[in-house]
Design a protein around this motif. Structure first.
Motif, mmCIF file in Angstrom:
data_model
loop_
_atom_site.group_PDB
_atom_site.id
_atom_site.type_symbol
_atom_site.label_atom_id
_atom_site.label_comp_id
_atom_site.label_asym_id
_atom_site.label_seq_id
_atom_site.Cartn_x
_atom_site.Cartn_y
_atom_site.Cartn_z
ATOM 1 N N ARG A 276 67.717 0.756 -50.789
ATOM 2 C CA ARG A 276 68.400 0.927 -49.650
ATOM 3 C C ARG A 276 69.028 -0.078 -49.037
ATOM 4 O O ARG A 276 70.053 -0.433 -49.208
ATOM 5 N N ALA A 277 68.104 -0.903 -48.249
ATOM 6 C CA ALA A 277 68.547 -1.890 -47.572
ATOM 7 C C ALA A 277 68.378 -3.249 -48.185
ATOM 8 O O ALA A 277 68.271 -4.357 -47.822
ATOM 9 N N GLY A 278 67.679 -3.322 -49.452
ATOM 10 C CA GLY A 278 67.142 -4.385 -50.064
ATOM 11 C C GLY A 278 66.046 -4.251 -50.798
ATOM 12 O O GLY A 278 65.594 -3.303 -51.312
ATOM 13 N N ASN A 279 65.225 -5.395 -51.270
ATOM 14 C CA ASN A 279 64.148 -5.249 -52.178
ATOM 15 C C ASN A 279 63.210 -6.037 -51.660
ATOM 16 O O ASN A 279 63.344 -7.468 -51.863
ATOM 17 N N MET A 280 62.134 -5.644 -50.944
ATOM 18 C CA MET A 280 61.008 -6.315 -50.757
ATOM 19 C C MET A 280 60.200 -6.920 -51.638
ATOM 20 O O MET A 280 59.384 -8.139 -51.420
ATOM 21 N N LEU A 281 60.228 -6.588 -52.851
ATOM 22 C CA LEU A 281 59.600 -7.214 -53.935
ATOM 23 C C LEU A 281 60.227 -8.052 -54.791
ATOM 24 O O LEU A 281 59.819 -8.616 -55.722
ATOM 25 N N ALA A 282 61.662 -8.432 -54.537
ATOM 26 C CA ALA A 282 62.626 -9.285 -55.525
ATOM 27 C C ALA A 282 61.811 -10.478 -55.738
ATOM 28 O O ALA A 282 62.114 -11.081 -56.805
ATOM 29 N N ASP A 283 60.941 -11.259 -54.867
ATOM 30 C CA ASP A 283 60.510 -12.492 -54.985
ATOM 31 C C ASP A 283 59.173 -12.645 -55.814
ATOM 32 O O ASP A 283 58.447 -13.656 -55.678
ATOM 33 N N ASP A 284 58.514 -11.510 -56.257
ATOM 34 C CA ASP A 284 57.437 -11.430 -56.996
ATOM 35 C C ASP A 284 57.647 -11.223 -58.520
ATOM 36 O O ASP A 284 57.850 -10.230 -58.976
ATOM 37 N N PRO A 285 57.471 -12.299 -59.118
ATOM 38 C CA PRO A 285 57.461 -12.451 -60.518
ATOM 39 C C PRO A 285 56.393 -11.675 -61.395
ATOM 40 O O PRO A 285 56.861 -11.616 -62.609
ATOM 41 N N GLU A 286 55.513 -11.455 -60.881
ATOM 42 C CA GLU A 286 54.356 -10.518 -61.351
ATOM 43 C C GLU A 286 54.712 -9.068 -61.575
ATOM 44 O O GLU A 286 53.882 -8.388 -62.291
ATOM 45 N N VAL A 287 55.561 -8.493 -60.927
ATOM 46 C CA VAL A 287 55.804 -7.102 -60.691
ATOM 47 C C VAL A 287 57.267 -6.774 -61.330
ATOM 48 O O VAL A 287 58.082 -7.363 -60.851
ATOM 49 N N ARG A 288 57.230 -6.027 -62.213
ATOM 50 C CA ARG A 288 58.424 -5.541 -62.753
ATOM 51 C C ARG A 288 59.166 -4.495 -61.989
ATOM 52 O O ARG A 288 58.204 -3.477 -61.415
ATOM 53 N N ILE A 289 60.453 -4.379 -61.502
ATOM 54 C CA ILE A 289 61.172 -3.852 -60.851
ATOM 55 C C ILE A 289 62.042 -2.707 -61.815
ATOM 56 O O ILE A 289 62.856 -3.586 -62.332
#
Length: 399
Positions: free
Chosen positions: A37-50
């Motif tokens: 929606r308004a962005g991605n709160m997990l974008a800076d977490d390299p351990e989590v695949r989005i």
């Protein structure tokens, strides 16, 4: 290691990030598939695949239904190289609608957990729309193993009485995550204002309540500088006629932008004296039953919570003998209280807050491990009974 596929309704939701952090701290490997929606709160977490399933918008139910239907068509391709998960966690009804499809893609035996932290007003509608949505919830959740929710009032008033789901429930409150002991949870707590300075009330988090904004701006105007209202977080612009203009034109009201949870909590709450823990967004329904994030966040850092005595939040505060509970939250009621507020009275509020065990507000590694263990134990289990579980995640017991 437990593999969790988290189906997220909104990648910009801070609560989604908090759940992912909790799962990781509990020893899970997390893949998130969700809508943007308004962005991605997990974008800076390299351990989590989005995996982005598409875009959705606030307050546009029809558009979200269309997005879910579109995602169901492309889900096989999107999840083609995802490792078979041990459990699928589906946040909200729209993601529960995709969970069965996802489980079938992995052979049909992957257990599904329905995470429901708000009861949408349409689910409570007494007409055909409500019946249709409750029927849909029952259908999409027919093979689920567990409901994860955040307030005992949701269980009591909806899942036990109105929902078509007949599942165990796990109560997981919206506590502040303290992973690795990095949170600054000790002193100093907010001090009363010096002579001539205002009392500051913070309204932080998901700002979606028109009535709260009207009350707070009217109250601040009426108090003529004795009160300052500080807003922080993510406004739901679809719920306001013009949020930015309303705040800009309101005297003694300030919007200080977004913040990171839990990294910025100590700074923002220690700069206010009170937390606005009132919500009229779905008055008489979800708003009366929820226990909001800001209740735990503000209380942890000593900002005295303000709540309506008729709500679950108000009853929570009354049981703990803390906070400020109101009958109506009208500007006149607030003005009568704050006209008489002094340093001695505030210190008494603060002292009562300081006596509460921090486990009432904080969730740590132990609770994270317990959650992942509970989820991993669902695989291969028989269909559980409908009796609600006593959660080991409730530090100090249910409030």
């Amino acid at each position: 290691m437990t593999d969790v596929l988290y189906l997220a309704h909104d990648l910009s939701d801070a609560a989604v990030r908090r759940r992912v952090l909790m799962l990781k701290a509990g020893g899970a490997r997390v893949t998130v598939a969700g809508f943007q929606r308004a962005g991605n709160m997990l974008a800076d977490d390299p351990e989590v695949r989005i995996i982005v399933l598409g875009r959705t918008a606030d307050a546009r139910m029809g558009q979200r239904v269309a997005a879910v239907l579109s995602a169901s068509v492309t889900l096989k391709r999107k999840l083609a190289d995802v490792t078979r998960p041990d459990v699928i966690l589906a946040r909200n009804l729209e993601m529960l609608a995709l969970a069965g499809r996802a489980s079938n893609l992995f052979g049909g035996e992957t257990p599904i957990v329905y995470e429901c932290l708000d009861i949408h007003r349409l689910l409570l509608d007494n007409g055909s729309k409500g019946r249709m949505l409750r029927t849909a919830e029952g259908y999409f959740g027919r093979n689920a193993s567990l409901i994860l929710t955040s307030s005992p009032a949701f269980i009591e008033n909806y899942f036990e009485k109105r929902s078509r789901l007949d599942l165990p429930t796990l109560l997981l409150e919206n506590k502040v995550l303290n992973l690795g002991g990095r949170l600054r949870t000790g002193q100093p707590r907010p001090a009363p204002p010096s002579a001539g300075e205002p009392w500051r009330i913070g309204w932080f988090g998901a700002l979606r309540c028109r009535k709260s904004l009207q009350i707070l701006t009217d109250f601040a105007r009426q108090m003529e500088g004795k009160i300052e209202i500080v807003l922080r977080g993510r406004p739901a612009y679809s719920e306001f006629e013009d949020f930015d203009r309303l705040v800009r034109e309101a005297p003694h009201v300030h919007f200080a932008g977004p913040y990171r949870n839990p990294e910025d909590l100590a700074e923002i709450y220690r700069n206010v004296h009170f937390t606005w823990a009132i919500d009229f967004f779905e008055e008489g329904l979800n708003s009366d039953w929820l226990l909001p994030n800001r209740l735990y966040e503000g209380s942890l850092y000593g900002a005295v919570p303000i709540a309506l005595c008729s709500t679950e939040t108000g009853r929570f505060l009354q049981r703990k003998s803390i906070g400020l509970t109101l009958k109506t939250a009208a500007p006149e009621e607030l003005a009568a209280i704050f006209d008489e507020m002094n340093a001695s009275e505030y210190s008494e509020f603060s002292q009562r807050m300081a006596m509460i065990d921090p486990s009432s507000w904080v969730s740590g590694p132990e609770e994270s491990r317990a959650l992942v263990q509970r989820l991993s134990g669902l695989y291969g289990s028989t269909q559980p009974s409908a009796r609600p579980l006593q959660s080991p995640l409730q530090s100090g017991g249910t409030p």
